[in-house]
Design an enzyme around this catalytic site. Structure first.
Site, PDB file in Angstrom:
ATOM      1  N   SER A  14       0.790  -1.258   0.027  1.00 14.42           N
ATOM      2  CA  SER A  14      -0.164   0.017  -0.116  1.00 14.42           C
ATOM      3  C   SER A  14       0.706   1.250   0.025  1.00 14.42           C
ATOM      4  CB  SER A  14      -0.820   0.133   1.192  1.00 14.42           C
ATOM      5  OG  SER A  14      -1.776  -1.175   1.482  1.00 14.42           O
ATOM      6  N   HIS A  21      -0.899  -2.456  -7.137  1.00 12.71           N
ATOM      7  CA  HIS A  21      -1.544  -2.341  -6.057  1.00 12.71           C
ATOM      8  C   HIS A  21      -3.117  -2.332  -6.197  1.00 12.71           C
ATOM      9  CE1 HIS A  21      -2.512   0.922  -2.768  1.00 12.71           C
ATOM     10  NE2 HIS A  21      -2.784  -0.257  -2.267  1.00 12.71           N
ATOM     11  N   GLU A  70      -3.183   0.219  -9.351  1.00 12.64           N
ATOM     12  CA  GLU A  70      -2.298   1.271  -9.307  1.00 12.64           C
ATOM     13  C   GLU A  70      -0.916   0.650  -9.771  1.00 12.64           C
ATOM     14  OE1 GLU A  70      -1.746   3.297  -5.487  1.00 12.64           O
ATOM     15  OE2 GLU A  70      -1.819   5.316  -6.372  1.00 12.64           O
ATOM     16  N   ASN A 110      -2.833   6.080  -1.171  1.00  9.79           N
ATOM     17  CA  ASN A 110      -3.196   6.145   0.181  1.00  9.79           C
ATOM     18  C   ASN A 110      -2.424   7.442   0.509  1.00  9.79           C
ATOM     19  OD1 ASN A 110      -4.231   3.916   1.235  1.00  9.79           O
ATOM     20  ND2 ASN A 110      -2.659   2.713   0.194  1.00  9.79           N
TER      21      ASN A 110
HETATM   22  C1  CAA Z   1      -5.434   0.426   1.831  1.00  7.78           C
HETATM   23  C2  CAA Z   1      -5.127   0.296   0.392  1.00  7.78           C
HETATM   24  O1  CAA Z   1      -4.103   0.204  -0.079  1.00  7.78           O
HETATM   25  C3  CAA Z   1      -6.055   0.372  -0.796  1.00  7.78           C
HETATM   26  C4  CAA Z   1      -7.588   0.078  -0.321  1.00  7.78           C
HETATM   27  O2  CAA Z   1      -7.897  -1.004  -0.921  1.00  7.78           O
HETATM   28  S1  CAA Z   1      -8.521   1.335   0.213  1.00  7.78           S
HETATM   29  C5  CAA Z   1      -9.861   0.615   0.284  1.00  7.78           C
HETATM   30  C6  CAA Z   1     -10.496   0.705  -1.205  1.00  7.78           C
HETATM   31  N1  CAA Z   1     -12.148   0.145  -1.141  1.00  7.78           N
HETATM   32  C7  CAA Z   1     -13.065   0.873  -0.544  1.00  7.78           C
HETATM   33  O3  CAA Z   1     -13.016   2.301  -0.604  1.00  7.78           O
HETATM   34  C8  CAA Z   1     -14.322   0.273  -0.673  1.00  7.78           C
HETATM   35  C9  CAA Z   1     -15.587   1.169  -0.366  1.00  7.78           C
HETATM   36  N2  CAA Z   1     -16.714   0.558  -0.113  1.00  7.78           N
HETATM   37  C10 CAA Z   1     -17.216   0.117  -1.096  1.00  7.78           C
HETATM   38  O4  CAA Z   1     -17.348   0.325  -2.284  1.00  7.78           O
HETATM   39  C11 CAA Z   1     -18.648  -0.623  -0.800  1.00  7.78           C
HETATM   40  O5  CAA Z   1     -19.026  -0.326   0.666  1.00  7.78           O
HETATM   41  C12 CAA Z   1     -18.727  -2.379  -1.110  1.00  7.78           C
HETATM   42  C13 CAA Z   1     -18.311  -2.440  -2.343  1.00  7.78           C
HETATM   43  C14 CAA Z   1     -17.352  -2.749  -0.669  1.00  7.78           C
HETATM   44  C15 CAA Z   1     -19.639  -3.035  -0.580  1.00  7.78           C
HETATM   45  O6  CAA Z   1     -20.987  -2.347  -1.331  1.00  7.78           O
HETATM   46  P1  CAA Z   1     -22.154  -2.116  -0.159  1.00  7.78           P
HETATM   47  O7  CAA Z   1     -23.220  -1.721  -1.235  1.00  7.78           O
HETATM   48  O8  CAA Z   1     -21.726  -1.145   0.557  1.00  7.78           O
HETATM   49  O9  CAA Z   1     -22.739  -3.496   0.324  1.00  7.78           O
HETATM   50  P2  CAA Z   1     -22.962  -4.978   0.146  1.00  7.78           P
HETATM   51  O10 CAA Z   1     -24.501  -4.731  -0.162  1.00  7.78           O
HETATM   52  O11 CAA Z   1     -22.368  -5.787   0.947  1.00  7.78           O
HETATM   53  O12 CAA Z   1     -22.221  -5.136  -1.230  1.00  7.78           O
HETATM   54  C16 CAA Z   1     -22.600  -4.772  -2.789  1.00  7.78           C
HETATM   55  C17 CAA Z   1     -22.784  -5.630  -3.729  1.00  7.78           C
HETATM   56  O13 CAA Z   1     -21.545  -6.300  -3.854  1.00  7.78           O
HETATM   57  C18 CAA Z   1     -21.358  -7.873  -3.553  1.00  7.78           C
HETATM   58  N3  CAA Z   1     -20.102  -8.250  -3.203  1.00  7.78           N
HETATM   59  C19 CAA Z   1     -19.695  -7.627  -1.886  1.00  7.78           C
HETATM   60  N4  CAA Z   1     -18.284  -8.074  -1.743  1.00  7.78           N
HETATM   61  C20 CAA Z   1     -18.195  -8.931  -2.724  1.00  7.78           C
HETATM   62  C21 CAA Z   1     -17.076  -9.904  -3.159  1.00  7.78           C
HETATM   63  N5  CAA Z   1     -15.924  -9.874  -2.678  1.00  7.78           N
HETATM   64  N6  CAA Z   1     -17.306 -10.580  -4.162  1.00  7.78           N
HETATM   65  C22 CAA Z   1     -18.411 -10.469  -5.091  1.00  7.78           C
HETATM   66  N7  CAA Z   1     -19.463  -9.718  -4.780  1.00  7.78           N
HETATM   67  C23 CAA Z   1     -19.398  -8.959  -3.545  1.00  7.78           C
HETATM   68  C24 CAA Z   1     -22.536  -7.977  -2.530  1.00  7.78           C
HETATM   69  O14 CAA Z   1     -23.079  -9.253  -2.854  1.00  7.78           O
HETATM   70  C25 CAA Z   1     -23.606  -7.070  -2.806  1.00  7.78           C
HETATM   71  O15 CAA Z   1     -24.436  -7.675  -4.237  1.00  7.78           O
HETATM   72  P3  CAA Z   1     -26.144  -6.853  -4.048  1.00  7.78           P
HETATM   73  O16 CAA Z   1     -25.934  -5.398  -4.458  1.00  7.78           O
HETATM   74  O17 CAA Z   1     -26.717  -7.907  -5.389  1.00  7.78           O
HETATM   75  O18 CAA Z   1     -26.481  -7.259  -2.980  1.00  7.78           O
HETATM   76  N1  NDP Z   2      -6.194  -4.416   3.388  1.00 10.98           N
HETATM   77  C1  NDP Z   2      -6.483  -3.539   2.127  1.00 10.98           C
HETATM   78  O1  NDP Z   2      -7.524  -3.090   1.932  1.00 10.98           O
HETATM   79  C2  NDP Z   2      -5.256  -3.494   1.363  1.00 10.98           C
HETATM   80  C3  NDP Z   2      -4.089  -3.880   1.587  1.00 10.98           C
HETATM   81  N2  NDP Z   2      -3.186  -3.804   0.607  1.00 10.98           N
HETATM   82  C4  NDP Z   2      -1.946  -4.466   1.073  1.00 10.98           C
HETATM   83  O2  NDP Z   2      -1.794  -5.754   0.670  1.00 10.98           O
HETATM   84  C5  NDP Z   2      -1.085  -6.467   1.720  1.00 10.98           C
HETATM   85  C6  NDP Z   2      -1.742  -7.543   2.490  1.00 10.98           C
HETATM   86  O3  NDP Z   2      -2.596  -6.946   3.301  1.00 10.98           O
HETATM   87  P1  NDP Z   2      -4.089  -7.744   3.606  1.00 10.98           P
HETATM   88  O4  NDP Z   2      -4.349  -8.661   2.761  1.00 10.98           O
HETATM   89  O5  NDP Z   2      -4.911  -6.716   4.141  1.00 10.98           O
HETATM   90  O6  NDP Z   2      -3.279  -8.343   5.188  1.00 10.98           O
HETATM   91  P2  NDP Z   2      -3.626  -9.620   5.811  1.00 10.98           P
HETATM   92  O7  NDP Z   2      -3.380  -9.515   7.229  1.00 10.98           O
HETATM   93  O8  NDP Z   2      -5.343  -9.942   5.438  1.00 10.98           O
HETATM   94  O9  NDP Z   2      -3.059 -10.778   5.172  1.00 10.98           O
HETATM   95  C7  NDP Z   2      -1.486 -10.961   5.053  1.00 10.98           C
HETATM   96  C8  NDP Z   2      -1.418 -12.365   4.901  1.00 10.98           C
HETATM   97  O10 NDP Z   2       0.044 -12.586   4.867  1.00 10.98           O
HETATM   98  C9  NDP Z   2       0.427 -13.688   5.378  1.00 10.98           C
HETATM   99  N3  NDP Z   2       1.838 -13.639   5.700  1.00 10.98           N
HETATM  100  C10 NDP Z   2       2.473 -12.921   6.488  1.00 10.98           C
HETATM  101  N4  NDP Z   2       3.874 -12.998   6.425  1.00 10.98           N
HETATM  102  C11 NDP Z   2       4.024 -14.116   5.574  1.00 10.98           C
HETATM  103  C12 NDP Z   2       5.087 -14.747   4.630  1.00 10.98           C
HETATM  104  N5  NDP Z   2       6.519 -14.388   5.276  1.00 10.98           N
HETATM  105  N6  NDP Z   2       4.925 -15.520   3.772  1.00 10.98           N
HETATM  106  C13 NDP Z   2       3.614 -16.003   3.400  1.00 10.98           C
HETATM  107  N7  NDP Z   2       2.517 -15.100   3.802  1.00 10.98           N
HETATM  108  C14 NDP Z   2       2.652 -14.482   4.703  1.00 10.98           C
HETATM  109  C15 NDP Z   2      -0.351 -13.614   6.789  1.00 10.98           C
HETATM  110  O11 NDP Z   2      -0.440 -15.005   7.343  1.00 10.98           O
HETATM  111  P3  NDP Z   2      -0.567 -14.889   8.961  1.00 10.98           P
HETATM  112  O12 NDP Z   2      -2.025 -14.226   9.329  1.00 10.98           O
HETATM  113  O13 NDP Z   2      -0.398 -16.183   9.360  1.00 10.98           O
HETATM  114  O14 NDP Z   2       0.422 -14.035   9.616  1.00 10.98           O
HETATM  115  C16 NDP Z   2      -1.589 -13.166   6.099  1.00 10.98           C
HETATM  116  O15 NDP Z   2      -2.406 -14.411   5.717  1.00 10.98           O
HETATM  117  C17 NDP Z   2      -0.345  -5.534   2.506  1.00 10.98           C
HETATM  118  O16 NDP Z   2       0.825  -5.100   1.985  1.00 10.98           O
HETATM  119  C18 NDP Z   2      -1.443  -4.095   2.489  1.00 10.98           C
HETATM  120  O17 NDP Z   2      -0.667  -2.930   2.604  1.00 10.98           O
HETATM  121  C19 NDP Z   2      -3.263  -3.314  -0.614  1.00 10.98           C
HETATM  122  C20 NDP Z   2      -4.375  -2.894  -1.008  1.00 10.98           C
HETATM  123  C21 NDP Z   2      -5.656  -2.684   0.098  1.00 10.98           C
END
Ligand code: CAA
Ligand code: NDP
Length: 290
Positions: free
Chosen positions: A119, A140, A152, A190
């Protein structure tokens, strides 16, 4: 060389989603984790997600079975020796990723593309640990991977253009829209998202409003699908903190200081949806219950 097999390391929330979309795209997938129970949970998450697509008629029963049939799980990193593209999605910790990439770089085949789903950790540094910086790149994905259209794409200082081209093509084949950004802390996603989440946590800490009101303001006033505290729970508070630390260190600017409340919750093991408790509480299926 055509990409046929995709290796995914780390079978958590992101790794399971990446394995799913790669298999849906027709790639053979080897999904590796250190824990058998995590691998089993990943497969059931993938089954559930494909089940939803099947219910909606977005895939056929045949696609469903063929997709699952393309995914093999393993506890051995060595099973990635033949992979054409390896996507790493382990915990957001530079030390853990470094140790992994030092091993993976040595065992991957000479022409394999090496990608991290990090991330925020600098791609240029991870690339160096792999020993093959020209074949290394940031790929990403966004959570939940089966639904979010963006990938990304982040080139490190030494990433070859050919590596970028192949990853862009693979992302498109997985049904995603790749957008290229430069390797700066937090990339674009991020750098923008996480300070907003951190500020929401600070607003909660200062008692500006309840968690429900803070989330409601952003859902109802800004049309965000989730409020920032809900979204933090969804991402994982450990991951949010790790990203804030990278921004804070990377820019050396206190405007990125992680909220002390975020830090305290991570210390307490309240990591959000994946542990059942964060700002809200969740049942074992991940549904919000309080
Ligand atoms: C941290 C990082 O590095 C980067 C990141 O990823 S940051 C996070 C980025 N993600 C976001 O910002 C997510 C924001 N949230 C959303 O877009 C929405 O809340 C969401 C798509 C997650 C869920 O949608 P929602 O309308 O709130 O809830 P929900 O009704 O449960 O889901 C919508 C639909 O998708 C479906 N769905 C949810 N998760 C699913 C999955 N994993 N696979 C397939 N279908 C899925 C549900 O069944 C639902 O279908 P219906 O509309 O037919 O009921
Ligand atoms: N969460 C999010 O929304 C997002 C996350 N990311 C990035 O993706 C990556 C994973 O995040 P996320 O899936 O949320 O994290 P989780 O904690 O859900 O999963 C990480 C997984 O990696 C496993 N693990 C840790 N160390 C090792 C290793 N050495 N070898 C193999 N497996 C290992 C962990 O096992 P155990 O639990 O047994 O330690 C766990 O199953 C991070 O870099 C995060 O920043 C990117 C986009 C979105």
């Amino acid at each position: 060389m055509e990409i046929r097999t995709v290796g995914v390391v780390g079978a958590g929330q992101m790794g399971s989603g990446i394995a799913q979309v790669a298999a849906q795209a027709g790639y053979g997938v080897v999904l590796v984790d250190v824990s058998e129970s995590v691998l089993e949970r990943a497969l059931s998450t993938i089954r559930r997600s494909l089940g939803k697509f099947l219910e909606k008629g977005r895939i056929t029963q045949e696609d469903h079975e063929a997709t699952l049939g393309r995914i093999r799980t393993s506890l051995r990193l060595e099973d990635l020796a033949e992979a054409d593209l390896i996507v790493e999605a382990i915990v957001e910790d530079e030390g853990a990723k470094r140790a992994l990439w030092e091993r993976l770089g040595a065992l991957a085949k000479g022409e394999a593309i090496l990608a991290s789903n990090t991330s925020s950790i600098p791609i240029t540094a991870l690339a160096r640990y792999s020993g093959a910086p020209e074949r290394f790149i940031g790929m990403h994905f966004f959570n939940p991977v089966p639904l979010m259209p963006l990938v990304e794409v982040i080139r490190g200082a030494l990433t070859a253009e050919a590596t970028r081209d192949r990853v862009v093509e693979a992302a498109r084949r997985m049904g995603k829209t790749p957008l290229e950004v430069q390797d700066y802390p937090g990339f674009v996603s991020n750098r923008l998202l996480m300070p907003m989440i951190n500020e929401a946590i600070e607003a909660l800490r200062e008692g500006v409003a309840t968690k429900e009101a803070i989330d409601g303001v952003m859902r109802l006033g800004m049309n965000h699908p989730m409020g920032p505290l809900e979204l933090a729970d969804f991402i994982g508070l450990d991951t949010c903190l790790a990203i804030m630390e990278v921004l804070h260190r990377g820019f050396g600017d206190d405007k990125y200081r992680p909220s002390p409340l975020l830090r305290r919750m991570v210390q307490a093991g309240l990591l959000g949806r994946k542990t059942g408790r964060g700002f809200y509480t969740y049942d074992e299926k991940g549904n919000k219950v309080g």
